[in-house]
Every structure is written in C-alpha cells, then in structure tokens.
Design an enzyme around this catalytic site. Structure first.
Site, PDB file in Angstrom:
ATOM      1  N   ALA A 178       0.825  -1.205   0.000  1.00 29.32           N
ATOM      2  CA  ALA A 178       0.000   0.000   0.000  1.00 29.32           C
ATOM      3  C   ALA A 178       0.863   1.260   0.000  1.00 29.32           C
ATOM      4  CB  ALA A 178      -0.948  -0.010   1.195  1.00 29.32           C
ATOM      5  N   ASP A 179       1.910   1.265   0.816  1.00 30.56           N
ATOM      6  CA  ASP A 179       2.840   2.400   0.809  1.00 30.56           C
ATOM      7  C   ASP A 179       3.483   2.560  -0.569  1.00 30.56           C
ATOM      8  OD1 ASP A 179       2.849   3.703   3.290  1.00 30.56           O
ATOM      9  OD2 ASP A 179       3.990   2.096   4.209  1.00 30.56           O
ATOM     10  N   THR A 180       3.891   1.450  -1.145  1.00 30.35           N
ATOM     11  CA  THR A 180       4.597   1.494  -2.421  1.00 30.35           C
ATOM     12  C   THR A 180       3.684   1.978  -3.545  1.00 30.35           C
ATOM     13  OG1 THR A 180       5.986  -0.333  -1.670  1.00 30.35           O
ATOM     14  CG2 THR A 180       5.993   0.138  -4.020  1.00 30.35           C
TER      15      THR A 180
END
Length: 404
Positions: A178-180
């Site tokens: 999700a961060d990526t």
C-alpha cells in the site's frame, strides 16, 4: 569521458523537489523523481530526521541513523535539517520554497496548515508550486483524521481479504504494497502536473484509493458482474490450468490460459489423454474441475525440478516460471545484468559498500541511476542554506538556536 548512463536524458532534471516525507510512501515517490533527474532535497526534522533512518534489519546501521529502510530509497537526494516550529527555521524553509517546483509531504491532513506552511501559504510565495499531499485516506471525508500505516490500508482496502486461501485469508501481502503503490501514484501525478500545469497544482493522494485503483479487475467483478471477491490462494480463477503447481523442488507457476497452450502442456507432460475426458473438454469445464486437474498434472510435475520444467515449457510456448525467493531472483542474470541494482562504494556515515534497487525503468536502453548515495542527516545544510545567502557564522548560530 561520460558513460552512456551519464549521457542519458533525465526528463525531470530541471526541477527541484522538496521532500518532507517520512518512512515509505513519500520517500518512495521522491525516489522515483530523483532517478528521473529531479534535484530532490530531503527536508528533515532537526536531530532525528526521517524515521526510516532508525528502521531496518541491521541494528548497527539504525544506530548510525542510516537504517536499511532509509538507504533503500533515498539515494541521490540531498538532506537538510530545519525546525518548522521555529520562526527562523520556518522563514528559511519558505525561502527555500521560492526556489522549488514541487513540495511533497505525507503528514496527517492539517499538520502542514497548523505549522503555517500549508498549500495556501506556499502558493502565495510560489504560485507555480506543485504541492503533493500523501495520506492514508485523502484530505477529506469521515476518515480524514485516522492514522494510516501500510497494514491498516491493506486491511481497509480489501487486499487482505483476497490474499491467501480459504484457510489463511485474510492475509497481509508480504511487503508494504500500500505504501509502495501510494508512492508510485504520487510520482505519476507529480510528473503529469509538471508536464501540464504551469500555474500550480494541489495533488491529494489517498493510499486507500490508490490501492483500490490497482484492484480494477476485482472491483469491477463486484460492481459490474456482482461477484463478491474471495481469496483463491495460488489459483488463477480466470482460467485452468493456471496457478502454482508442486514440482520436485518447489513450486512452478503455469498459465496455460489458451486452448493451444493446454494442448502443448498435456502433450509435453505425456497427458494428452486428459483432453479426451469430458470434465476437461473446455476452459469452463477445466475451471469447474481445477482441483482434480491439478492433481493429474502434479503427478508428473513432481518427478522433476520446477526450474527444469519452466525452461522446457517456456521453450514450447507454455508460460511458466519457478517460484523463486528474493535472493534467488536478485542473482538471476535477467535482473543482475540489466542495471536494476546500483552499487555505492564506502558510503559516508556507514563506511560500507551497498547495493540498492532502482526503478524498473529503462530510458533509451539505459536504467536511470543517481550518482550520490543516501545522505547523512543534514549533510547538505551548508550547500543548500548557503545558496540562500546564509553564511557559515549564521549557520552555526541557527544550529545552536535549534532552527536547523
């Protein structure tokens, strides 16, 4: 003489980006921009810097404020420190904004405004500024003030509900997806804004919506076809045989999605007789009976190693690949020989050689790289603040006063 890589066009080389972000989504966004040629100045908190400096699997590096998590995505950037709560620090930051094209932050919504350096303030002094705010749920809505980390977004977005199988789901994806994805989404939006809007832009990136956007097939199967998403493990439910199969040494992924690939696969495995059986006659039949079909195929696949089968099946036109570990794939010539990994020797602050991943992109046959290793905290204070007219004596005074 310049190398081919050094001569390579850098699409963003005329732009300056101020990176006020922490940990992963924002730094990963600016990692992409740096490799595309942008000058990325990492604006960090006095004394501690990006939290990622203290994160990672190597405690010695974390104790040196150069944690593995920081090293992974901050090469090519410059680091300055500033205290945005200090009047002189804030004034210095605003002076730096006048020289910038982009500001990227991933604080909770409202934090930059409370510090007096939100978009409305910045666009007054730099009307052309592109301001990108990355947050878990966006800058508005009932969840706007919820804290968000990668795992929270994985769960909230539905990703965990469809990861694993009936016995293991919900299951977290094995890296901070999700961060990526949020970081890549932000980098794409910034690049588009730099290309298209000379009057400035406010970019609101929601990690939740970024994840949902990548789940197009899953979301559309529900919205359009009324099929509620479920966890199917290693099975590709759109076709059969398509999924992961046991071989003698590990798993092999096989995607015989076309009838001609089904024919080639069964011929090669000596199982042509399966094609005569009514339960395997069509793709839909094979999907309905995929468990029994998998057992039939594995009776042969288990006799030899996955990598051997993969070579042979790919050679005859059946898409296949052994399931590899991360160390295994990094050693493969397909990765190792394409310039995806970049080495830095004797990195200041850690006195080690390191290798880091780049972007997965090639421009005119060259993998974009950066020339400098991840910076030490405040390494470029003299260079950046000095260029704004702050002399050495003033720098020392600002440091003692806690402004930088």
């Amino acid at each position: 003489m310049l190398t081919r890589e050094e001569r390579m066009s850098k699409p963003l080389e005329s732009f300056r980006v101020l990176d006020l972000t922490n940990v992963l989504a924002g730094p990963f966004c600016c990692h992409q921009l740096a490799h595309m040629g942008a000058e990325v100045i990492k604006v960090e908190a006095v004394g501690r810097g990006d939290l990622a400096r203290q994160l990672g699997a190597d405690l010695e590096l974390s104790n040196k404020n150069m944690g593995v998590s920081f090293l992974a995505q901050n090469a090519g950037k410059k680091s300055v420190t500033v205290n945005l709560k200090h009047p002189e620090g804030k004034a210095l930051f605003l002076k730096l904004v006048k020289t910038a094209d982009v500001v990227v932050e991933n604080f909770r919504p409202g934090v930059m405004h409370r510090l007096g350096v939100g978009y409305e303030v910045l666009k007054e002094i730099r009307p052309e500024i592109i301001y990108c705010a990355i947050s878990g749920f966006g800058q508005e809505g009932p969840w706007v003030h919820r804290p968000a980390y990668d795992q929270i977004i994985q769960g909230t977005s539905g990703v965990m509900s469809i990861t694993g199988d009936a016995g293991s789901a919900p299951l977290r994806v094995g890296y901070p997806v999700a961060d990526t994805v949020g970081g890549v989404t932000a980098a794409f939006a910034i690049a588009a804004a730099l290309n298209g809007n000379p009057r400035g832009t406010f970019i609101d990136v929601s990690m939740l919506e970024s994840m949902l956007a990548t789940m197009g097939w899953v979301v559309s199967n529900y919205l359009i076809a009324g099929v509620e998403p479920a966890a199917h493990g290693n099975e590709n439910v759109t076709s059969a045989p398509s999924g992961a199969f046991e071989a003698a040494q590990g798993l092999i992924n096989i995607a015989a999605n076309k009838d001609e690939q089904w024919d080639l696969l069964t011929d090669h495995l000596g199982l042509a007789a399966l094609r005569e059986r009514p339960e395997y006659a069509t793709r839909e039949d094979r999907k309905k009976n995929r468990s029994a079909l998998k057992a039939e195929l594995e009776s042969v696949l288990k006799t030899r190693p996955a990598r051997d089968w993969a070579k042979e099946l790919n050679r005859i036109g059946v898409p296949s690949g052994a399931v590899l570990t991360v160390p295994e794939v990094l050693e493969m010539p397909q990765v190792a020989d394409r310039g995806f990994l970049h080495a830095f020797e004797n990195v200041p602050g850690i006195d080690r050689d390191i290798q880091v991943a780049t972007t997965g992109i090639k421009l005119d046959g060259c993998a974009p790289t950066v020339q400098t290793p991840p910076p030490q905290l405040g390494e470029h204070n003299a260079e950046i603040w000095g260029a704004l007219g702050v002399n050495a004596e003033q720098l020392e005074a600002l440091g003692k006063d806690g402004a930088i």
